[in-house]
Design a protein around this motif. Structure first.
Motif, PDB file in Angstrom:
ATOM      1  N   THR A 125     -13.420  16.071 -40.003  1.00  0.00           N
ATOM      2  CA  THR A 125     -13.955  15.703 -41.313  1.00  0.00           C
ATOM      3  C   THR A 125     -13.575  16.704 -42.388  1.00  0.00           C
ATOM      4  N   ILE A 126     -13.679  17.988 -42.079  1.00  0.00           N
ATOM      5  CA  ILE A 126     -13.407  19.021 -43.087  1.00  0.00           C
ATOM      6  C   ILE A 126     -11.917  19.144 -43.383  1.00  0.00           C
ATOM      7  N   THR A 127     -11.060  18.861 -42.429  1.00  0.00           N
ATOM      8  CA  THR A 127      -9.619  18.988 -42.655  1.00  0.00           C
ATOM      9  C   THR A 127      -8.960  17.673 -43.064  1.00  0.00           C
ATOM     10  N   TYR A 128      -9.736  16.599 -43.190  1.00  0.00           N
ATOM     11  CA  TYR A 128      -9.169  15.312 -43.591  1.00  0.00           C
ATOM     12  C   TYR A 128      -8.983  15.263 -45.106  1.00  0.00           C
ATOM     13  N   ALA A 129      -7.881  14.666 -45.532  1.00  0.00           N
ATOM     14  CA  ALA A 129      -7.628  14.461 -46.962  1.00  0.00           C
ATOM     15  C   ALA A 129      -8.317  13.159 -47.396  1.00  0.00           C
ATOM     16  N   TRP A 130      -9.353  13.276 -48.226  1.00  0.00           N
ATOM     17  CA  TRP A 130     -10.224  12.156 -48.552  1.00  0.00           C
ATOM     18  C   TRP A 130      -9.702  11.274 -49.693  1.00  0.00           C
ATOM     19  N   LYS A 131      -8.508  11.535 -50.187  1.00  0.00           N
ATOM     20  CA  LYS A 131      -8.016  10.790 -51.348  1.00  0.00           C
ATOM     21  C   LYS A 131      -7.982   9.285 -51.087  1.00  0.00           C
TER      22      LYS A 131
END
Length: 336
Positions: free
Chosen positions: A280-286
């Motif tokens: 979750t923290i390293t995912y690119a949420w764009k």
């Protein structure tokens, strides 16, 4: 429709990978917590134990493939897995007989065992690199996907696709079966009950007639099985590289400690907590935010809190917080 696309994108890039990764960490953490609860020390060689068992499985997989032996749509490595487990079991028994048994006879303190396990770790790491090399090794074959993104798009008409790799499905199913068998063994069999009694109170267990060397032997056999399965599943899902398995020691220990070191249930919960946190923290949420926020608020950047290069830093941060504020973990294992 945009909400559904956002949900599918989140499931595809966060949910499915985190569940597969969490299953792998849970199996690894179970091995760590068994050693800690039964043998009473933190085994820093666990990551390289996983690497050794996986290496044997890879070598046998390559031999099977050269002989034209396959497992149909499933990876050939599943056929070689029992041989990898047997090889890892043999290594664990030899290591215990030649190294750890001496320190048990001396009734050495746990910190001595930890230092000894560091030496074993370096020996195993060098052995694996010498035999198979330090580079990436891919050994997965068979069908790549259970469902591909293209098929999912055609089936649903959505813009986003959901891809589930065969190795991810195998990982989850195998983890469920292995965990169920482990809990059955520990709770229903005489040997499993002996291991639990030895873990709870060593002196009382000895007075009850429990053979400590037999308990130690079965513990190493179970740990070798869990380590090899976890290592092979991780290698199939990603790739095999000895140094990566050395790095996996951090999230595996973090999972065991977060859940409660010494608690099998905690090890499983901790594995999924660490996995979902890292992903979750390293995912690119764009991509997800593009579907759910108004046009004027769509982000220009990746909206990524941390690069994937720093995913192990997430495990380390969680580990530090837990050790500072709740050292017994979520399920109240033994104080670290």
């Amino acid at each position: 429709m945009d909400f559904l696309n956002a949900l599918v994108a989140l499931t595809n890039f966060v949910g499915v990978p985190a569940i597969a990764y969490g299953s792998q960490l849970a199996l690894g953490a179970l091995g760590v917590t068994l050693i800690y609860s039964v043998l009473r020390f933190s085994n820093f060689a666990h990551g390289d134990t996983m690497a050794f068992g996986t290496m044997i499985t890879i070598l046998m997989t390559w031999w099977f493939q050269s002989m034209g032996i396959s497992f149909g749509p499933l990876p050939t490595a599943l056929l070689a897995l029992p041989i990898g487990i047997a090889g890892c079991m043999l290594l664990m028994l030899i290591t215990d007989r030649t190294v750890y048994r001496f320190y048990r006879a001396q009734k050495a303190k746990p910190v001595i065992f930890v230092m000894v396990s560091l030496g074993v770790m370096f020996m195993m790491n060098g052995l694996v690199r010498f035999i198979i090399g330090p580079g990436d090794q891919r050994f997965s074959d068979g069908e790549r996907f259970i469902i591909s993104a293209r098929d999912f798009k055609a089936l649903t008409g959505l813009r986003e696709g959901l891809a589930i790799k065969t190795t991810q499905g195998i990982t989850v199913i195998t983890a469920v079966v292995v965990v169920a068998l482990l809990f059955w063994f520990l709770n229903k069999t005489r040997t499993g009950k002996s291991m639990r009694a030895y873990s709870d109170n060593e002196d009382l267990a000895l007075l009850s007639g429990i053979n400590p060397e037999r308990v130690v032997m079965y513990t190493w056999l179970i740990v070798a099985t869990l380590a090899t399965i976890a290592g092979v599943l991780y290698g199939l899902d990603k790739s095999f590289k000895p140094f990566t398995y050395f790095q996996l020691l951090l999230p595996i220990f973090a999972a065991a400690i977060v859940g409660g070191l010494g608690s099998p249930v905690g090890a499983i919960a901790g594995g999924f907590i660490i996995a979902f946190s890292e992903v979750t923290i390293t995912y690119a949420w764009k991509k997800v935010l593009t579907y759910v926020v108004p046009e004027t608020m769509k982000p220009d950047g990746l909206v990524q809190l941390l690069s994937t290069d720093y995913k192990f830093a997430v495990s380390f941060a969680i580990l530090v917080v837990v050790l500072l504020f709740k050292p017994t973990g979520l399920f109240k294992g033994k104080v670290v």
